[in-house]
Design a protein around this motif. Sequence first.
Motif, PDB file in Angstrom:
ATOM      1  N   ASN A  35     103.131  59.106  61.131  1.00 20.58           N
ATOM      2  CA  ASN A  35     102.987  60.554  61.226  1.00 20.58           C
ATOM      3  C   ASN A  35     101.967  60.846  62.313  1.00 20.58           C
ATOM      4  OD1 ASN A  35     102.576  63.308  60.945  1.00 20.58           O
ATOM      5  ND2 ASN A  35     102.356  63.258  58.720  1.00 20.58           N
ATOM      6  N   TYR A 362     115.391  60.890  59.210  1.00 21.68           N
ATOM      7  CA  TYR A 362     114.264  61.562  59.874  1.00 21.68           C
ATOM      8  C   TYR A 362     114.131  61.145  61.352  1.00 21.68           C
ATOM      9  CZ  TYR A 362     113.409  62.186  54.916  1.00 21.68           C
ATOM     10  OH  TYR A 362     113.567  62.471  53.582  1.00 21.68           O
ATOM     11  N   VAL A 385     111.910  67.166  58.360  1.00 21.70           N
ATOM     12  CA  VAL A 385     110.615  66.995  57.693  1.00 21.70           C
ATOM     13  C   VAL A 385     109.879  68.330  57.644  1.00 21.70           C
ATOM     14  CG1 VAL A 385     108.382  65.835  57.745  1.00 21.70           C
ATOM     15  CG2 VAL A 385     110.457  64.559  58.329  1.00 21.70           C
ATOM     16  N   ASP A 395     116.191  68.229  50.277  1.00 20.29           N
ATOM     17  CA  ASP A 395     115.829  68.422  51.681  1.00 20.29           C
ATOM     18  C   ASP A 395     116.665  69.541  52.294  1.00 20.29           C
ATOM     19  OD1 ASP A 395     113.783  66.599  52.269  1.00 20.29           O
ATOM     20  OD2 ASP A 395     115.192  64.944  52.549  1.00 20.29           O
ATOM     21  N   PHE A 439     110.129  58.246  53.385  1.00 23.66           N
ATOM     22  CA  PHE A 439     108.849  58.667  52.844  1.00 23.66           C
ATOM     23  C   PHE A 439     108.227  57.564  51.977  1.00 23.66           C
ATOM     24  CE2 PHE A 439     110.345  63.072  53.553  1.00 23.66           C
ATOM     25  CZ  PHE A 439     109.193  63.628  54.085  1.00 23.66           C
ATOM     26  N   GLU A 442     104.750  61.974  49.980  1.00 27.12           N
ATOM     27  CA  GLU A 442     105.225  63.309  50.339  1.00 27.12           C
ATOM     28  C   GLU A 442     104.444  64.350  49.559  1.00 27.12           C
ATOM     29  OE1 GLU A 442     109.376  63.943  49.685  1.00 27.12           O
ATOM     30  OE2 GLU A 442     109.296  66.053  50.279  1.00 27.12           O
ATOM     31  N   ARG A 447     104.759  69.456  54.109  1.00 26.63           N
ATOM     32  CA  ARG A 447     104.664  68.005  54.053  1.00 26.63           C
ATOM     33  C   ARG A 447     104.446  67.344  55.399  1.00 26.63           C
ATOM     34  NH1 ARG A 447     110.940  66.504  52.368  1.00 26.63           N
ATOM     35  NH2 ARG A 447     111.954  67.190  54.301  1.00 26.63           N
ATOM     36  N   ALA A 451     102.306  63.854  55.272  1.00 29.64           N
ATOM     37  CA  ALA A 451     103.243  62.861  54.752  1.00 29.64           C
ATOM     38  C   ALA A 451     103.057  61.513  55.452  1.00 29.64           C
ATOM     39  CB  ALA A 451     104.675  63.349  54.938  1.00 29.64           C
TER      40      ALA A 451
END
Length: 478
Positions: A35, A362, A385, A395, A439, A442, A447, A451
């Motif tokens: 991230n 993702y 995300v 999602d 993930f 989360e 997030r 995350a």
Amino acid sequence: MMRHPAEPYRIKMVEPLVMTTREEREEAIAQAGWNTFLLPSRKVYIDLLTDSGTSAMSDRQWSMLMIGDEAYAGSSSFDRLQSAVQAYYGFPHVVPTHQGRGAEHIISRILIDPGQFVPGNMYFTTTRYHQEAAGGIFVDVVIDEAHDPHADHPFKGDIDLAKLERLVDEHGAEGIAYVNHAVTVNLAGGQPVSMRNLREVHEFCQTHGIVHWSDATRLAENAYFIQQREDGYADVSTAEIAKEMMGYVDGVTMSGKKDCLVNIGGFLAMRSEEILVKARELVVVYEGMPSYGGMAGRDMEAMAQGLVEALDDDYLAHRVGQVRYLGERLLEAGIPIVTPVGGHAVFLDAREFLPHLEQDDYPAQALAAALYVESGVRSMERGIVSAGRDADGRDRHPKLELVRLTVPRRVYTDRHLDVVADAVIELYRKRETIGGLRFVYEPPSLRFFTARFEPLQVPTGAGPEVSPTRFAQEPALT
């Protein structure tokens, strides 16, 4: 002949940058849980995470810090900020906040009754959170072209009046909390709204007795696009255009960290004394006295000066031109990006960049992490995300799966952007080596900020010199 104007300023002070090794970056991204928000800035070479609070202030702004009035109540620095807003935006009333989301929180509590709908031209993450936390139901009424990364439309941020009218017909004007008109539209790729659209939506709202609000965070950049693209405005200054734009809304939330060229601060501005009274009541509870709202006097001084500088035509020609320069370099190399290029960032189309990945893998998050490992450039995911989960915990799947290369104002030169373009082009050449993510932590809301992820698998043919997935077998750090 220059492709775009040279910087309309001289550089008086510099901050050294440090380039890290690939091995250092591979370790850093693994420790950050893939991230980019969790990367330490000392490990970042060129930081394109955001343009929020990352601008370089001018000599005049720095000088204004020295005359800040830090009085707890009745600060003269607030008077200067309010005078600037009145002169350039035309609103009589101003309530300062510590930043934009403070203003979002307050206006959501004032205007939204639980169960009411809040139509807007595409969601923004923190705005939508505050609207839903107040019991509102967000409805996207942006034109369809905004969801098509390659649609050739000069004002992809426009509200679709037919969509708005259908919503009002179905639920009645009393079912609408307010209409939120963002200028520009961030998650559509920094796309502008036309003056005509602002005018038509305002007339619609007046007819139905609905409050017409604006997220005016990037107002100056939107004004520049109107000057360049809309008939009748070519010879009108961006300052005049901005004031006309604000004449078609009842009030604004403003993050001063963007178009006001400061590192912290924001405000609400409005015409209604009824909303003003309620905002002052809430700002005392959540932010501070109505004359400082969580801001230092020196920061209000810098924001008042920055508000003026941001509406300078020469500055805006360079600011938007620099973003366009990066976009054009990528387009020339065949890189899939959102077009037309927006005002504050270039958005990579992660769906087309990584067609071998499903959206549930993702891809934008993975691409942002891979770009950091490749070059030390930090960017931001703006896709599945960021969209978060719906009320049923599933999602959300936005049509746009993007990586945002956000250009801070007055910070980097075109040589820096060449480094960014070269890195993206090289990464595109070996894009098949980038794998998906999952993930491992989360948070329940917003997030994308905190995350953590881990790679799904090592892509076929990827060596340790290619991808951060060499850490796939290591336990995630939590």
